[in-house]
Design an enzyme around this catalytic site. Structure first.
Site, PDB file in Angstrom:
ATOM      1  CB  ILE A 104      21.564  46.131  39.741  1.00 27.27           C
ATOM      2  CG1 ILE A 104      20.425  46.785  38.971  1.00 27.27           C
ATOM      3  CG2 ILE A 104      22.557  45.484  38.781  1.00 27.27           C
ATOM      4  CD1 ILE A 104      20.866  47.904  38.060  1.00 27.27           C
ATOM      5  CB  ALA A 157      42.900  35.127  42.661  1.00 28.92           C
ATOM      6  CE  LYS A 172      47.394  34.411  42.622  1.00 30.73           C
ATOM      7  NZ  LYS A 172      46.450  34.978  41.656  1.00 30.73           N
TER       8      LYS A 172
HETATM    9  C1  LIG Z   1      33.669  34.352  36.922  1.00 34.47           C
HETATM   10  C2  LIG Z   1      34.497  35.514  37.307  1.00 34.47           C
HETATM   11  C3  LIG Z   1      35.590  35.332  38.165  1.00 34.47           C
HETATM   12  C4  LIG Z   1      36.404  36.417  38.507  1.00 34.47           C
HETATM   13  N1  LIG Z   1      37.510  36.215  39.268  1.00 34.47           N
HETATM   14  C5  LIG Z   1      38.384  37.238  39.450  1.00 34.47           C
HETATM   15  C6  LIG Z   1      39.608  37.050  40.152  1.00 34.47           C
HETATM   16  O1  LIG Z   1      39.892  35.985  40.684  1.00 34.47           O
HETATM   17  N2  LIG Z   1      40.445  38.103  40.245  1.00 34.47           N
HETATM   18  C7  LIG Z   1      40.164  39.332  39.704  1.00 34.47           C
HETATM   19  O2  LIG Z   1      40.987  40.236  39.766  1.00 34.47           O
HETATM   20  N3  LIG Z   1      38.990  39.538  39.087  1.00 34.47           N
HETATM   21  C8  LIG Z   1      38.112  38.532  38.939  1.00 34.47           C
HETATM   22  N4  LIG Z   1      36.934  38.752  38.289  1.00 34.47           N
HETATM   23  C9  LIG Z   1      36.584  40.087  37.880  1.00 34.47           C
HETATM   24  C10 LIG Z   1      36.043  40.877  39.046  1.00 34.47           C
HETATM   25  O3  LIG Z   1      34.991  40.215  39.644  1.00 34.47           O
HETATM   26  C11 LIG Z   1      35.576  42.211  38.535  1.00 34.47           C
HETATM   27  O4  LIG Z   1      36.556  42.774  37.738  1.00 34.47           O
HETATM   28  C12 LIG Z   1      35.338  43.152  39.638  1.00 34.47           C
HETATM   29  O5  LIG Z   1      34.533  42.606  40.612  1.00 34.47           O
HETATM   30  C13 LIG Z   1      34.775  44.444  39.130  1.00 34.47           C
HETATM   31  O6  LIG Z   1      33.451  44.386  38.828  1.00 34.47           O
HETATM   32  P1  LIG Z   1      32.747  45.762  38.537  1.00 34.47           P
HETATM   33  O7  LIG Z   1      32.833  46.605  39.752  1.00 34.47           O
HETATM   34  O8  LIG Z   1      33.249  46.296  37.255  1.00 34.47           O
HETATM   35  O9  LIG Z   1      31.220  45.331  38.265  1.00 34.47           O
HETATM   36  P2  LIG Z   1      30.080  44.814  39.254  1.00 34.47           P
HETATM   37  O10 LIG Z   1      30.599  44.098  40.418  1.00 34.47           O
HETATM   38  O11 LIG Z   1      29.106  44.087  38.379  1.00 34.47           O
HETATM   39  O12 LIG Z   1      29.394  46.141  39.785  1.00 34.47           O
HETATM   40  C14 LIG Z   1      28.504  46.888  38.980  1.00 34.47           C
HETATM   41  C15 LIG Z   1      27.872  47.972  39.830  1.00 34.47           C
HETATM   42  O13 LIG Z   1      27.078  48.804  38.991  1.00 34.47           O
HETATM   43  C16 LIG Z   1      25.823  49.001  39.600  1.00 34.47           C
HETATM   44  N5  LIG Z   1      24.827  49.274  38.559  1.00 34.47           N
HETATM   45  C17 LIG Z   1      24.676  48.646  37.371  1.00 34.47           C
HETATM   46  N6  LIG Z   1      23.621  49.169  36.712  1.00 34.47           N
HETATM   47  C18 LIG Z   1      23.137  50.160  37.491  1.00 34.47           C
HETATM   48  C19 LIG Z   1      22.037  51.079  37.378  1.00 34.47           C
HETATM   49  N7  LIG Z   1      21.212  51.059  36.321  1.00 34.47           N
HETATM   50  N8  LIG Z   1      21.820  51.946  38.386  1.00 34.47           N
HETATM   51  C20 LIG Z   1      22.630  51.977  39.477  1.00 34.47           C
HETATM   52  N9  LIG Z   1      23.657  51.145  39.637  1.00 34.47           N
HETATM   53  C21 LIG Z   1      23.906  50.239  38.661  1.00 34.47           C
HETATM   54  C22 LIG Z   1      25.554  47.713  40.352  1.00 34.47           C
HETATM   55  O14 LIG Z   1      24.595  47.894  41.336  1.00 34.47           O
HETATM   56  C23 LIG Z   1      26.951  47.456  40.917  1.00 34.47           C
HETATM   57  O15 LIG Z   1      27.116  48.210  42.090  1.00 34.47           O
HETATM   58  C24 LIG Z   1      36.094  37.695  37.990  1.00 34.47           C
HETATM   59  C25 LIG Z   1      34.974  37.879  37.183  1.00 34.47           C
HETATM   60  C26 LIG Z   1      34.179  36.805  36.836  1.00 34.47           C
HETATM   61  C27 LIG Z   1      32.978  37.033  35.962  1.00 34.47           C
END
Ligand SMILES: Cc1cc2nc3c(=O)[nH]c(=O)nc-3n(C[C@H](O)[C@H](O)[C@H](O)COP(=O)(O)OP(=O)(O)OC[C@H]3O[C@@H](n4cnc5c(N)ncnc54)[C@H](O)[C@@H]3O)c2cc1C
Length: 500
Positions: free
Chosen positions: A40, A48, A76
């Site tokens: 996934i 940032a 920054k």
């Molecule tokens: C366009 C964009 C720009 C951004 N820019 C910034 C920024 O400049 N500054 C900032 O602070 N934040 C920013 N963010 C937000 C930031 O990217 C996220 O908050 C941060 O990366 C956290 O993501 P996450 O860990 O919640 O999810 P994800 O990175 O999506 O991780 C999800 C995890 O769950 C796992 N997973 C999902 N389903 C399953 C399953 N069925 N079985 C096993 N594992 C599974 C995946 O493998 C992965 O390891 C941005 C977001 C977007 C969309």
């Protein structure tokens, strides 16, 4: 009865930040398992941050030089907004203070008094921001105070590659005892009586049991949304952007110590300088612009050669109805999403996990504890939401239907009140530990063209002469000291040279 087994689902920034902090502060006696799926992958953006990240990094014992080196990091000092209030406008939300309060009188009142008296020497609000004066010259140094003055020094955050940050956190967490399982979760198994999550089943057939589950599965919200059925509150009516196209590119000639946010016809573009590349993206509303047009605008506004194909990420702005449900806490994108305009997502991960540590449950999962957590996280989300809406709403642009709609939309009552109070009195108050300070709100409101009709009578206590000297002294100290700081590129190079 103590909780013994914590299962973190997801290995993005949210998963590994959660693992790192929990191991550090609650490690002994707790078994922590993190499950992530290579198939996934992660969302792969997020570069940032805002200053409190330093508190998090210090709490987990991270060495700054090692971290900046490992993540391609840069410093920054703020975010520059271009074309937001009106086409051609430019201002910065600079971190740190502006000017200096006198007693109970916030600084901006003295500046407003001088402006309203027509004093040309008052100049721009940002003449009184040390961070702005350093940032606009591409300068940076760690400096708590401006030497030989009572003024605050530089307040910084970082730009970094969030994927590399997660990898860096993983090393420390695994060394601290976190067990990582690579595999795809196919089933979530719940208690027949109370609906609590008891275990998850992987594609391999393996079952992983836990007492407390942290859902860091990203937009899919595997546990909190899919398994527990907690709904999502949609904020698209206020924040209509629903897509981002992201592309890495070579850096331009400057290494700016600030993020750029450039408004376009139906959204805005970010530019984030890392050591080895720049992160770029165009956030836009698909109701107002096609993907092809958005991609063309982005590719036409890069400062260097693209280093990969652009890729589209779809999102829906909003928040989870409850962030903590039964024995599951959502952290990161599974708990909600606010576009990256003020770099708040990683910060919201930080505050969620810190709150969870402070309100760590036992096996009784006290209802009042869960309610308190949900209220605090909800309040934080809503105030950040208001701050982001402010950028869209307060505009004078007449060049597209998008900007007209943003200006004319009805905004949340909490924001209307804040705008009215500032417009009528020049007053801004920070409520209940909300994230953004008075100075942050001030810069966006003034930067986007809202000048108050009045200011506090407390600012009348200086004579005209005293006021002139006070403002001139501040400008002179800030200007002279910003000019003496080392260059940003040089500061980064010096720091990473000291990494182990
Ligand atoms: C366009 C964009 C720009 C951004 N820019 C910034 C920024 O400049 N500054 C900032 O602070 N934040 C920013 N963010 C937000 C930031 O990217 C996220 O908050 C941060 O990366 C956290 O993501 P996450 O860990 O919640 O999810 P994800 O990175 O999506 O991780 C999800 C995890 O769950 C796992 N997973 C999902 N389903 C399953 C399953 N069925 N079985 C096993 N594992 C599974 C995946 O493998 C992965 O390891 C941005 C977001 C977007 C969309």
């Amino acid at each position: 009865m103590r909780i013994r087994r914590v299962v973190i689902v997801g290995g993005g920034t949210a998963g590994w930040m959660s693992a790192a902090l929990l191991t550090k502060v609650l490690g002994t006696g707790l078994s922590i398992t993190l499950i992530e799926s290579d198939e996934i992958g992660t969302v792969g953006v997020g570069e940032a941050t805002i200053p409190p990240i330093q508190v998090f990094n210090q709490a987990i014992g991270m060495n700054e030089a090692d971290f900046v080196k490992a993540t391609g990091g840069t410093f920054k000092l703020g975010i520059e907004f271009e074309n937001w209030g009106g086409l051609g406008d430019r201002y910065m939300h600079a971190f740190g203070t502006i000017g200096r309060p006198l007693g109970l009188t916030p600084f901006h009142n003295f500046w407003l008094r001088a402006r309203q008296a027509g004093r040309a020497d008052a100049g721009s609000l940002w003449n009184y921001s040390f961070n702005y004066q350093a940032a606009s010259r591409d300068r940076y140094a760690r400096l708590d105070r401006i030497p030989n003055s009572p003024l605050e020094g530089i307040v910084e955050a970082y730009h970094f590659d969030a994927g590399l940050y997660a990898r860096f956190l993983r090393q420390g967490s695994e060394a601290g005892g976190v067990k990582r399982i690579e595999g795809m979760i196919m089933g979530v198994n719940r208690d027949g009586e109370n609906g609590f999550i008891r275990s998850v089943t992987l594609k391999s057939g393996e079952t992983v049991e836990g007492d407390l589950f942290i859902d860091c599965s990203g937009f899919r919200a595997l546990l909190i949304g899919e398994a527990l059925g907690v709904g999502y509150e949609d904020w698209t009516r206020w924040l209509p952007c629903d897509r981002a196209i992201a592309v890495p590119a070579e850096n331009g000639p400057r290494l700016r110590p600030y993020t750029q946010s450039i408004a376009h016809k139906a959204g805005w573009q970010w530019r984030i300088p890392l050591q080895h590349r720049a992160g770029n993206g165009h956030v836009f509303s698909s109701n107002h612009m096609s993907e092809d047009e958005a991609a063309a605008i982005l590719m036409g506004n890069l400062e260097g050669k693209p280093l990969a194909d652009p890729r589209t990420i779809r999102f829906r702005t909003g928040r989870r109805a409850t962030f903590w449900e039964k024995n599951c806490v959502s952290v990161g994108l599974s708990s909600g999403f606010l576009e990256p305009l003020e770099s708040t997502s990683i910060h919201l991960i930080q505050t969620s996990i810190v709150r969870l540590v402070q309100m760590f449950p036992d096996l009784n999962f006290a209802a009042a504890n869960i309610a308190e957590y949900n209220a605090q996280v909800g309040f934080e989300y809503e105030r950040v939401r208001d701050f982001i809406i402010l950028h869209y709403h307060l505009n004078r642009r007449t060049d597209s239907a998008f900007w007209t709609a943003c200006r004319e939309m009805a905004v949340p009552e909490s924001l209307t009140h804040r705008l009215d109070l500032f417009r009528q009195t020049g007053r801004i108050f920070r409520e209940n530990n909300e994230l953004f300070s008075e100075v942050a709100w001030l810069q966006v409101m003034v930067g986007q063209g809202l000048m108050p009709e009045s200011f506090t009578p407390l600012a009348d206590k200086l004579s005209d002469d005293q006021l002139g000297r006070y403002l001139a002294d501040l400008r002179q100290i800030i200007d002279a000291n910003a000019g003496r700081l080392p260059g940003h590129r040089e500061a980064v190079a010096r720091l990473i040279a000291s990494a182990v």
